[in-house]
Design an enzyme around this catalytic site. Sequence first.
Site, PDB file in Angstrom:
ATOM      1  N   HIS A 253       0.815  -1.224   0.000  1.00 12.89           N
ATOM      2  CA  HIS A 253       0.000   0.000   0.000  1.00 12.89           C
ATOM      3  C   HIS A 253       0.848   1.274   0.000  1.00 12.89           C
ATOM      4  O   HIS A 253       0.351   2.341  -0.313  1.00 12.89           O
ATOM      5  CB  HIS A 253      -1.013  -0.017   1.156  1.00 12.89           C
ATOM      6  CG  HIS A 253      -0.433   0.413   2.466  1.00 12.89           C
ATOM      7  ND1 HIS A 253       0.224  -0.450   3.290  1.00 12.89           N
ATOM      8  CD2 HIS A 253      -0.393   1.608   3.097  1.00 12.89           C
ATOM      9  CE1 HIS A 253       0.645   0.196   4.366  1.00 12.89           C
ATOM     10  NE2 HIS A 253       0.279   1.455   4.275  1.00 12.89           N
TER      11      HIS A 253
ATOM     12  N   LYS B  24       0.718   5.711  -2.222  1.00 10.61           N
ATOM     13  CA  LYS B  24       0.885   7.075  -1.704  1.00 10.61           C
ATOM     14  C   LYS B  24       1.417   7.980  -2.820  1.00 10.61           C
ATOM     15  O   LYS B  24       2.387   7.628  -3.497  1.00 10.61           O
ATOM     16  CB  LYS B  24       1.861   7.073  -0.516  1.00 10.61           C
ATOM     17  CG  LYS B  24       1.378   6.244   0.678  1.00 10.61           C
ATOM     18  CD  LYS B  24       2.374   6.307   1.829  1.00 10.61           C
ATOM     19  CE  LYS B  24       2.113   5.255   2.885  1.00 10.61           C
ATOM     20  NZ  LYS B  24       0.928   5.430   3.691  1.00 10.61           N
TER      21      LYS B  24
ATOM     22  N   GLU C 107       6.556   5.512  13.628  1.00 10.96           N
ATOM     23  CA  GLU C 107       5.131   5.533  13.967  1.00 10.96           C
ATOM     24  C   GLU C 107       4.963   5.878  15.438  1.00 10.96           C
ATOM     25  O   GLU C 107       5.826   5.542  16.256  1.00 10.96           O
ATOM     26  CB  GLU C 107       4.507   4.171  13.703  1.00 10.96           C
ATOM     27  CG  GLU C 107       4.603   3.737  12.260  1.00 10.96           C
ATOM     28  CD  GLU C 107       3.833   2.468  12.017  1.00 10.96           C
ATOM     29  OE1 GLU C 107       2.682   2.553  11.597  1.00 10.96           O
ATOM     30  OE2 GLU C 107       4.380   1.382  12.266  1.00 10.96           O
TER      31      GLU C 107
ATOM     32  N   ASP D 230       7.337  -6.966   9.014  1.00 16.14           N
ATOM     33  CA  ASP D 230       6.135  -6.158   8.805  1.00 16.14           C
ATOM     34  C   ASP D 230       6.406  -4.965   7.872  1.00 16.14           C
ATOM     35  O   ASP D 230       5.539  -4.566   7.103  1.00 16.14           O
ATOM     36  CB  ASP D 230       5.640  -5.644  10.172  1.00 16.14           C
ATOM     37  CG  ASP D 230       4.277  -4.987  10.101  1.00 16.14           C
ATOM     38  OD1 ASP D 230       3.438  -5.448   9.300  1.00 16.14           O
ATOM     39  OD2 ASP D 230       4.042  -4.017  10.851  1.00 16.14           O
TER      40      ASP D 230
ATOM     41  N   HIS E 295       7.490  -2.297   2.509  1.00 17.72           N
ATOM     42  CA  HIS E 295       7.385  -0.838   2.414  1.00 17.72           C
ATOM     43  C   HIS E 295       8.739  -0.128   2.287  1.00 17.72           C
ATOM     44  O   HIS E 295       8.941   0.674   1.381  1.00 17.72           O
ATOM     45  CB  HIS E 295       6.652  -0.286   3.635  1.00 17.72           C
ATOM     46  CG  HIS E 295       5.331  -0.948   3.891  1.00 17.72           C
ATOM     47  ND1 HIS E 295       4.529  -1.413   2.874  1.00 17.72           N
ATOM     48  CD2 HIS E 295       4.655  -1.210   5.039  1.00 17.72           C
ATOM     49  CE1 HIS E 295       3.435  -1.939   3.400  1.00 17.72           C
ATOM     50  NE2 HIS E 295       3.486  -1.831   4.712  1.00 17.72           N
TER      51      HIS E 295
HETATM   52  C1  BG6 Z   1       1.256  -1.941   7.523  1.00 20.50           C
HETATM   53  C2  BG6 Z   1       1.855  -2.569   8.748  1.00 20.50           C
HETATM   54  O1  BG6 Z   1       1.571  -2.695   6.391  1.00 20.50           O
HETATM   55  O2  BG6 Z   1       1.756  -0.619   7.371  1.00 20.50           O
HETATM   56  C3  BG6 Z   1       1.546  -1.728   9.979  1.00 20.50           C
HETATM   57  O3  BG6 Z   1       1.351  -3.876   8.915  1.00 20.50           O
HETATM   58  C4  BG6 Z   1       1.983  -0.300   9.767  1.00 20.50           C
HETATM   59  O4  BG6 Z   1       2.159  -2.268  11.132  1.00 20.50           O
HETATM   60  C5  BG6 Z   1       1.439   0.251   8.454  1.00 20.50           C
HETATM   61  O5  BG6 Z   1       1.485   0.475  10.849  1.00 20.50           O
HETATM   62  C6  BG6 Z   1       2.029   1.594   8.144  1.00 20.50           C
HETATM   63  O6  BG6 Z   1       1.366   2.138   7.053  1.00 20.50           O
HETATM   64  P1  BG6 Z   1       1.036   3.704   6.988  1.00 20.50           P
HETATM   65  O7  BG6 Z   1       0.426   3.898   5.639  1.00 20.50           O
HETATM   66  O8  BG6 Z   1       0.132   4.016   8.128  1.00 20.50           O
HETATM   67  O9  BG6 Z   1       2.369   4.368   7.128  1.00 20.50           O
END
Ligand code: BG6
Length: 508
Positions: free
Chosen positions: A189, A193, A227, A246, A251
Site C-alpha cells: 500500500h 501514496k 510511527e 512487517d 514498504h
Molecule cells: C502496515 C503494517 O503494512 O503498514 C503496519 O502492517 C503499519 O504495522 C502500516 O502500521 C504503516 O502504514 P502507513 O500507511 O500508516 O504508514
Amino acid sequence: MVIFGASGDLTHRLLFPALYNLCRTGLIPQPLAIVGVDIVGQSVDDWRQSLRKMLESFVNNPNSENSIDAVDEGVWQRLTTRMTYVQGDFSDRGLFEKLRLHLHDVARDCQTAGNCLFYLAVADRFFGPLVEQLGHAGLLDEELRDGVPQRWRRVVIEKPFGHSIDSARELNTRIRRDLREEQIFRIDHFLGKETVQNILVLRFANGIFEPLWDRDHIDHVQITAAETVGVETRGRFYERTGALRDMVPNHLFQLLAMIGMEPPNSFNADAVRAKKTELLQAIHPISPENAVRGQYGSGTVLGRPVPGYRQEPNVAPDSGTETYVALKLGIDNWRWAGVPFYLRTGKHLTARTTEIAVQFRRAPYALFRETPVERLPPNILTLRIQPDEGLSVSFNAKRPGSEIEIDGVAMDFSYREYFGPLAAVGYETLIYDCLIGDAILFQRADTVEAAWCAVQRVIDYWAREPAKEFPNYAAGSAGPDAAAQLLARDGRAWSPIRAEHPHKALRP
Ligand code: BG6
C-alpha cells in the site's frame, strides 16, 4: 469486483472508502458490480449498512486523513446499487460453485462482460487456498485471443506475501499454477501514496537531480518510517511478524528501490519493475552486525502514558519480538558502491513521520576554515512521504550583514499548500490500476523474492539468537541507543524524528 473478507476491517476501513472516493471523482468504470464474500451470515442490506456506517465516520473527522464533508447520496447510490453478498466458508468447494453461478448471473444482469477482479482482503493463510479454489472452479480462466484476454480475471493479494524467502517462493509457485503472472496484483500500500509515486517523477522528470544521483555526489541515504502507534489490537499478528518482516522487505524496500533504481526505458509496468527488482537483487546480504532490533518499554507517547510491548494484549510477557529495526545496507552496483543506506522503522516512537533523506557530500574544501562556520552543514534533500507530504532541500546561505555568517536554510515544497488537501485513503490509485490492468504499482514475483532474500540472514540470526536486552527503548523516544551507534560508528547521525517541517526547524 469480488471481495473476499467482505465483513473485515480492511474492506471497511480502506477498500470501500477508496471505492467511494473513486466513484466520487468519476473514476469507477461503469458498470461495476460488487460482490462481497465472507463466512459471516448477513444480508446484503446489513453489509451495505455497516459499510455506510464506516464511511460516515470519515465525515468531518479531524483524526482521519480521509475526512470528507458528507456522504454524497448520488455517489453512494451509484456505487452500491449493484451490490450482492455471498455467504460461505472459504474451505468449502460448494461456496465456489455457488459463486460461479452467481457471477454468471451478475455478468448477464450487469453487463460486466465476465471481467472479474478478485480481491483477497483476508488473512495471509487463505491466499494460497483461495487461489486454488478459484482455479478449481474455473473462475480464473481468461479467454485469450492472440495472447490478449477478451475476458479478464485478476487477483489482488494483500501483504504479508510470505514470511521468509522459502514461504514467499512456495506461495508464488502455488498461485502460479492457476494464474499467469499478469493476472496477479501483489499490493504494497506504500505504492498507493502520492509522495511515493512522486519519487520517480522527481528523479526522472527533472534534469537537475539525476546528474547528482550517485556515489560521487551522495554521501549516504536515510529512510525512516517512524510511527507513534503501538501494536494496538494486533498483538497476535505482530508476535509472529515483528517490525522487520512487517515493514522492511515490503514498504521500506519499495522506497529504497525507487530511490536507487536505474532509469527504466519507459513507464511500462515491466520496464519499471525490472529496474526495481535489479536494485533489490543488488543489496549486499545484510550482516547481523549491521542490524539493530528494539522493543518498546512503557513510556509517554504524544503526552499519553502507554504500556510496554510485553504488556499489550495477546503479547507474551517475555516476548522477544522486535518493534523497532535499523539496518545499514550497501548496494553492489556501479552507481551506489560505497554509499551506505540506513533504514529504520519502529512503533511508539516520538513522532509519526516517513521520510527519505538524501545527504550530499560536503563541499570539497572548507573555504571558511578559519571562521566559526568551519563545519558547514551538508546539503540534504528530504522527501517527506507522510504525514506532512512534500520535499525540501537544505543549503547554506550568507546571513545579511558585514560579517560572513552562514546559516542553514531550506527550499520547501508542500503538497498541501500547493495542491490543496486530498481526501484519499491511499488505495484509490491501487484499485483503479487493478481495474484497468496496469501493474506498475504492484510487486512482481521476483521483486518479492529479491526483498526476502536480502533480509533472510538477519531473520535467521535473530531467530537463533533471541534478544537479551528487551525492552531497550522507552515508548515515545527515538528508538534504542544501538541504532544511534550504528551511524555514530561511521561518523554520522540520524536526522531527528520530528513531525514538523525540517525547514521550520532550520529557521532561527
Ligand atoms: C502496515 C503494517 O503494512 O503498514 C503496519 O502492517 C503499519 O504495522 C502500516 O502500521 C504503516 O502504514 P502507513 O500507511 O500508516 O504508514
